[in-house]
Design a protein around this motif. Structure first.
Motif, PDB file in Angstrom:
ATOM      1  N   SER A  62       0.851  -1.185   0.000  1.00 22.17           N
ATOM      2  CA  SER A  62       0.000   0.000   0.000  1.00 22.17           C
ATOM      3  C   SER A  62       0.894   1.245   0.000  1.00 22.17           C
ATOM      4  CB  SER A  62      -0.920  -0.011   1.219  1.00 22.17           C
ATOM      5  OG  SER A  62      -0.152  -0.057   2.402  1.00 22.17           O
ATOM      6  N   ARG A  63       0.247   2.404  -0.027  1.00 24.84           N
ATOM      7  CA  ARG A  63       0.978   3.675  -0.004  1.00 24.84           C
ATOM      8  C   ARG A  63       1.925   3.708   1.194  1.00 24.84           C
ATOM      9  NH1 ARG A  63      -1.748   9.607  -0.295  1.00 24.84           N
ATOM     10  NH2 ARG A  63       0.138  10.640  -0.980  1.00 24.84           N
ATOM     11  N   GLY A  64       3.161   4.112   0.929  1.00 19.66           N
ATOM     12  CA  GLY A  64       4.159   4.215   1.984  1.00 19.66           C
ATOM     13  C   GLY A  64       4.969   2.951   2.195  1.00 19.66           C
ATOM     14  N   THR A  65       4.636   1.882   1.501  1.00 19.73           N
ATOM     15  CA  THR A  65       5.370   0.633   1.634  1.00 19.73           C
ATOM     16  C   THR A  65       6.717   0.742   0.927  1.00 19.73           C
ATOM     17  OG1 THR A  65       3.333  -0.662   1.690  1.00 19.73           O
ATOM     18  CG2 THR A  65       5.338  -1.852   1.129  1.00 19.73           C
ATOM     19  N   ALA A  66       7.776   0.361   1.631  1.00 12.99           N
ATOM     20  CA  ALA A  66       9.111   0.316   1.035  1.00 12.99           C
ATOM     21  C   ALA A  66       9.307  -1.054   0.402  1.00 12.99           C
ATOM     22  CB  ALA A  66      10.173   0.565   2.097  1.00 12.99           C
ATOM     23  N   LEU A  67       9.666  -1.045  -0.861  1.00 13.99           N
ATOM     24  CA  LEU A  67       9.948  -2.280  -1.596  1.00 13.99           C
ATOM     25  C   LEU A  67      11.373  -2.211  -2.132  1.00 13.99           C
ATOM     26  CD1 LEU A  67       6.687  -2.649  -3.733  1.00 13.99           C
ATOM     27  CD2 LEU A  67       7.286  -3.888  -1.639  1.00 13.99           C
ATOM     28  N   ARG A  68      12.062  -3.338  -2.097  1.00 16.81           N
ATOM     29  CA  ARG A  68      13.400  -3.426  -2.672  1.00 16.81           C
ATOM     30  C   ARG A  68      13.293  -4.152  -4.012  1.00 16.81           C
ATOM     31  NH1 ARG A  68      13.756  -5.252   2.190  1.00 16.81           N
ATOM     32  NH2 ARG A  68      14.547  -7.322   1.674  1.00 16.81           N
ATOM     33  N   ILE A  69      14.004  -3.641  -4.986  1.00 18.24           N
ATOM     34  CA  ILE A  69      14.078  -4.284  -6.289  1.00 18.24           C
ATOM     35  C   ILE A  69      15.513  -4.742  -6.474  1.00 18.24           C
ATOM     36  CG2 ILE A  69      13.832  -4.025  -8.784  1.00 18.24           C
ATOM     37  CD1 ILE A  69      11.812  -1.786  -8.204  1.00 18.24           C
ATOM     38  N   ARG A  70      15.668  -6.029  -6.804  1.00 20.70           N
ATOM     39  CA  ARG A  70      16.987  -6.602  -7.045  1.00 20.70           C
ATOM     40  C   ARG A  70      16.978  -7.206  -8.451  1.00 20.70           C
ATOM     41  NH1 ARG A  70      18.066 -11.269  -3.314  1.00 20.70           N
ATOM     42  NH2 ARG A  70      18.366  -9.637  -1.780  1.00 20.70           N
ATOM     43  N   ALA A  71      17.973  -6.842  -9.232  1.00 17.65           N
ATOM     44  CA  ALA A  71      18.110  -7.389 -10.573  1.00 17.65           C
ATOM     45  C   ALA A  71      19.516  -7.945 -10.733  1.00 17.65           C
ATOM     46  CB  ALA A  71      17.841  -6.316 -11.620  1.00 17.65           C
ATOM     47  N   GLU A  72      19.598  -9.079 -11.427  1.00 19.22           N
ATOM     48  CA  GLU A  72      20.883  -9.704 -11.692  1.00 19.22           C
ATOM     49  C   GLU A  72      20.978 -10.020 -13.173  1.00 19.22           C
ATOM     50  OE1 GLU A  72      23.386 -13.703 -10.559  1.00 19.22           O
ATOM     51  OE2 GLU A  72      21.774 -13.057  -9.234  1.00 19.22           O
ATOM     52  N   GLY A  73      21.943  -9.393 -13.841  1.00 17.97           N
ATOM     53  CA  GLY A  73      22.138  -9.594 -15.268  1.00 17.97           C
ATOM     54  C   GLY A  73      22.857  -8.406 -15.868  1.00 17.97           C
ATOM     55  N   ASP A  74      23.059  -8.466 -17.179  1.00 20.43           N
ATOM     56  CA  ASP A  74      23.840  -7.414 -17.818  1.00 20.43           C
ATOM     57  C   ASP A  74      23.104  -6.084 -17.938  1.00 20.43           C
ATOM     58  OD1 ASP A  74      22.128  -8.470 -19.707  1.00 20.43           O
ATOM     59  OD2 ASP A  74      23.570  -8.385 -21.348  1.00 20.43           O
ATOM     60  N   ASP A  75      21.792  -6.077 -17.767  1.00 22.98           N
ATOM     61  CA  ASP A  75      21.033  -4.817 -17.794  1.00 22.98           C
ATOM     62  C   ASP A  75      20.386  -4.524 -16.429  1.00 22.98           C
ATOM     63  OD1 ASP A  75      19.098  -6.798 -17.889  1.00 22.98           O
ATOM     64  OD2 ASP A  75      18.088  -6.011 -19.666  1.00 22.98           O
ATOM     65  N   ALA A  76      21.025  -5.014 -15.373  1.00 19.15           N
ATOM     66  CA  ALA A  76      20.467  -4.906 -14.017  1.00 19.15           C
ATOM     67  C   ALA A  76      20.263  -3.463 -13.569  1.00 19.15           C
ATOM     68  CB  ALA A  76      21.348  -5.651 -13.022  1.00 19.15           C
ATOM     69  N   ALA A  77      21.228  -2.606 -13.801  1.00 20.06           N
ATOM     70  CA  ALA A  77      21.117  -1.210 -13.349  1.00 20.06           C
ATOM     71  C   ALA A  77      19.929  -0.518 -14.016  1.00 20.06           C
ATOM     72  CB  ALA A  77      22.411  -0.450 -13.636  1.00 20.06           C
ATOM     73  N   GLU A  78      19.782  -0.717 -15.317  1.00 23.10           N
ATOM     74  CA  GLU A  78      18.672  -0.106 -16.049  1.00 23.10           C
ATOM     75  C   GLU A  78      17.339  -0.660 -15.565  1.00 23.10           C
ATOM     76  OE1 GLU A  78      22.354   0.006 -18.509  1.00 23.10           O
ATOM     77  OE2 GLU A  78      21.302  -1.637 -17.556  1.00 23.10           O
ATOM     78  N   ALA A  79      17.305  -1.949 -15.291  1.00 25.30           N
ATOM     79  CA  ALA A  79      16.065  -2.578 -14.819  1.00 25.30           C
ATOM     80  C   ALA A  79      15.635  -1.994 -13.483  1.00 25.30           C
ATOM     81  CB  ALA A  79      16.245  -4.094 -14.709  1.00 25.30           C
ATOM     82  N   VAL A  80      16.561  -1.893 -12.542  1.00 19.11           N
ATOM     83  CA  VAL A  80      16.229  -1.370 -11.216  1.00 19.11           C
ATOM     84  C   VAL A  80      15.759   0.069 -11.308  1.00 19.11           C
ATOM     85  CG1 VAL A  80      17.197  -0.729  -8.958  1.00 19.11           C
ATOM     86  CG2 VAL A  80      17.692  -2.982  -9.943  1.00 19.11           C
ATOM     87  N   GLU A  81      16.425   0.869 -12.119  1.00 17.89           N
ATOM     88  CA  GLU A  81      16.032   2.280 -12.261  1.00 17.89           C
ATOM     89  C   GLU A  81      14.628   2.412 -12.853  1.00 17.89           C
ATOM     90  OE1 GLU A  81      17.303   6.182 -14.839  1.00 17.89           O
ATOM     91  OE2 GLU A  81      18.880   4.771 -14.269  1.00 17.89           O
ATOM     92  N   ALA A  82      14.359   1.722 -13.941  1.00 18.50           N
ATOM     93  CA  ALA A  82      13.059   1.828 -14.609  1.00 18.50           C
ATOM     94  C   ALA A  82      11.932   1.270 -13.740  1.00 18.50           C
ATOM     95  CB  ALA A  82      13.100   1.097 -15.950  1.00 18.50           C
ATOM     96  N   LEU A  83      12.162   0.119 -13.129  1.00 23.19           N
ATOM     97  CA  LEU A  83      11.132  -0.499 -12.294  1.00 23.19           C
ATOM     98  C   LEU A  83      10.910   0.301 -11.014  1.00 23.19           C
ATOM     99  CD1 LEU A  83      12.199  -4.172 -12.934  1.00 23.19           C
ATOM    100  CD2 LEU A  83      10.064  -3.103 -13.692  1.00 23.19           C
ATOM    101  N   GLY A  84      11.953   0.917 -10.507  1.00 18.67           N
ATOM    102  CA  GLY A  84      11.820   1.766  -9.329  1.00 18.67           C
ATOM    103  C   GLY A  84      10.955   2.989  -9.590  1.00 18.67           C
TER     104      GLY A  84
END
Length: 100
Positions: A62-84
């Motif tokens: 819900s609103r205010g919930t902290a979620l962590r996104i973890r990506a592993e692979g050659d495009d991990a940084a881009e994935a975390v940024e976009a999904l975040g």
């Protein structure tokens, strides 16, 4: 894991009044599918597959919930940024935060 593989993780807070419900979760899954990296989303000690809508909904973010996104692979940084960015917009009517 190949030499080019990377692991990136970051925390984001759901800002939308509706939280991470069905529509934003489906948008998250669709966006996650664009990346080659393995993607997981965490809340507390629980981690779920970022490509599974049912798993994302099980986090009950819900609103205010902290979620962590973890990506592993050659495009991990881009994935975390976009999904975040999507997580921070999740649950806003129209998918965008209200202007302050």
């Amino acid at each position: 894991m190949s030499a080019a593989s990377q692991v990136h993780e970051s925390e984001f807070v759901v800002q939308g009044e509706l939280g991470l419900r069905a529509r934003p979760a489906s948008q998250f899954v669709a966006l996650a599918a664009r990346f080659r990296s393995a993607i997981h989303v965490g809340r507390g000690d629980e981690w779920v597959d970022g490509r599974s809508i049912l798993s994302l909904l099980s986090l009950a973010a819900s609103r205010g919930t902290a979620l962590r996104i973890r990506a592993e692979g050659d495009d991990a940084a881009e994935a975390v940024e976009a999904l975040g960015r999507l997580i921070e917009q999740a649950g806003h009517p129209g998918g965008k935060p209200a202007a302050n």
